[in-house]
Design an enzyme around this catalytic site. Structure first.
Site, PDB file in Angstrom:
ATOM      1  N   ASP A   1      -3.886  -7.428  -7.107  1.00 18.67           N
ATOM      2  CA  ASP A   1      -4.905  -7.977  -7.227  1.00 18.67           C
ATOM      3  C   ASP A   1      -5.176  -7.347  -8.828  1.00 18.67           C
ATOM      4  O   ASP A   1      -5.993  -6.563  -9.317  1.00 18.67           O
ATOM      5  CB  ASP A   1      -6.092  -7.048  -6.538  1.00 18.67           C
ATOM      6  CG  ASP A   1      -5.877  -7.484  -5.115  1.00 18.67           C
ATOM      7  OD1 ASP A   1      -6.468  -8.486  -4.698  1.00 18.67           O
ATOM      8  OD2 ASP A   1      -5.511  -6.478  -4.081  1.00 18.67           O
TER       9      ASP A   1
ATOM     10  N   HIS B   1       0.587  -1.143  -0.053  1.00 21.67           N
ATOM     11  CA  HIS B   1       0.046   0.012  -0.021  1.00 21.67           C
ATOM     12  C   HIS B   1       0.959   1.270  -0.013  1.00 21.67           C
ATOM     13  O   HIS B   1       0.359   2.167  -0.709  1.00 21.67           O
ATOM     14  CB  HIS B   1      -0.765   0.088   1.211  1.00 21.67           C
ATOM     15  CG  HIS B   1      -2.045  -1.149   1.338  1.00 21.67           C
ATOM     16  ND1 HIS B   1      -1.731  -2.092   2.377  1.00 21.67           N
ATOM     17  CD2 HIS B   1      -3.044  -1.439   0.799  1.00 21.67           C
ATOM     18  CE1 HIS B   1      -2.931  -3.134   2.281  1.00 21.67           C
ATOM     19  NE2 HIS B   1      -3.481  -2.453   1.248  1.00 21.67           N
TER      20      HIS B   1
END
Lengths: 279, 279
Positions: free
Chosen positions: A151, A38
């Site tokens: 993802d 992140h």
């Protein structure tokens, strides 16, 4: 200091002021439990935007499994400290009632790319993703949005969605960040026992081996079968999928005639891990 | 002169230049075959925005009936002259391939308010409306959007959609414009034969009578039954629905305990007309 905002009304005012100054807003949508993956997105946003919003919202609509939702790790104070260190301007962390108030009735769905793999294994998951991402784009008015390649299928769904609905945001895919032993960083990794954590890198290692074998001309089916057996022998309980898919069209392929991606989902104990790599 | 734009890329550049100058953009989404109802929306947009875009797109996705789509009236040259006279800045008239290019796979749907009446009679209609309206909001980046109350249920769907997906546009509902004899203006009216056209005002007249009776304390079911019989006796072939619905929640109601709207759909020959009034 990173400012914490909880309502879309307050966020709208903040963003409107930035936009009047001609600033480009970058957004990093997350579900919190932040790790270096992140933070690499926050850094990319920092480099490529004038102002950075990181959103933290554990979106019930994209969880098909109540247990997974309940067990999803949450530690906002820790997340905020990490974002502050990265110079993020705003942490937007709305509650469920703010995102889905009473009367909420809309849904965004993306056919095609959302249907196989994660879409097949997690019914409704990508409708939840597409809907909340549409909302976050509306709320943040961001010009750039940063998503991890970890993802991969989600990234394809978001890119399709943005193109299809003419949302004025540029979607930036960023490389997967890995632990030194190769395990893809994931908020779910903290749920692994020490033994499971030690075994988990076999997934990536076997994916790399299979990809290399396929590049070297091996039959893809045979290479993937070998990798699957090794992943199971290495401690995973189940391999949900291990597939070669075309970059364009996201169709299952058996050779490298078109650019392809190798994608996997596997269960280590009661933790579901996913990964993907270029081939 | 009203400028005609056919691609979203060209429109985006045009709008970006306006926005850099701080201008508020108003949009009036239409399917063309413009009449005074549409022009009243363009005038409202003119008064309440700095720049006005009228869109003309006969959206295949919202037609559940191929014959209705094929017979939908089209006359862009005439429409353009009308818009020019109203001082509209841009006519955005994209082709089907521009709105739904190859690979298009997304859908926006709104549950609840979209389900009864038009939603029940025209399966998929409101998904098509919600999807194309989302796209038009993305393409035009409008701050205000003007819709007629003639399509009351559509207006509710659009308002729900905008709120649910946090789209930064303010939806303005504008009153239905009527012919001198009371018939609500509609692009489909030109498909009525002279005899049908002469008979069509009975719909509005009977709706008014029923509304007055209900306001005067008559039983709603009885008043609507009387009106329905008179509409059929007056030349309509079929009344699809004639219902009293709450403004809030859009539920069928039988009295005026909460603010309500009377809505109707009826067939005059092979032309389907709709109307609605406050009660």
């Amino acid at each position: 200091m990173t400012e914490v905002i909880r309502t879309s009304a307050e966020l709208r005012d903040k963003v409107a002021a930035w936009k009047r100054s001609g600033m480009l807003v970058g957004v990093v949508p997350t579900m919190g439990a932040l790790h270096d993956g992140h933070l690499s997105l926050a850094r990319a946003a920092r480099e490529q935007s004038d102002r950075v919003i990181v959103t933290i919202f554990v979106n019930p609509m994209q969880f098909n499994n109540a247990d997974d939702l309940a067990k999803y790790p949450r530690d906002e104070a820790h997340d905020l400290a990490l974002l502050d260190a990265e110079g993020v301007d705003v942490l937007f962390a709305p509650g469920v009632d703010e995102v889905y108030p009473e009367g909420f009735a809309s849904k965004v769905s993306v056919a095609g790319v959302s249907e196989p793999l994660e879409g097949a294994m997690r019914p409704g998951h990508f409708d939840g993703v597409a809907t909340v991402v549409s909302k976050l784009f509306g709320m943040t008015q961001a010009g750039r949005a940063f998503f991890g390649e970890k993802d991969w299928q989600q990234l394809q769904v978001v890119q399709r969605l943005v193109e299809d609905l003419n949302i004025p945001v540029r979607v930036m895919g960023c490389p997967t960040i890995r632990e030194p032993d190769g395990l893809a960083m994931s908020s779910r990794n903290v749920r692994l026992s020490p033994e499971e954590r030690a075994a988990a890198p076999v997934l990536y290692a076997q994916m790399q081996q299979a990809a290399q074998a396929i590049r070297d001309g091996a039959d893809a089916g045979a290479a993937l079968a070998t990798a699957k057996a090794a992943i199971l022998a290495g401690g995973f309980r189940e391999v949900e999928y291990l597939e070669l898919r075309s970059i364009d069209g996201f169709l299952q392929v058996s050779d490298l005639a078109t650019p392809a991606r190798l994608l996997a989902a596997a269960w280590m104990g009661d933790v579901r891990l996913i990964d993907n790599i270029a081939v």
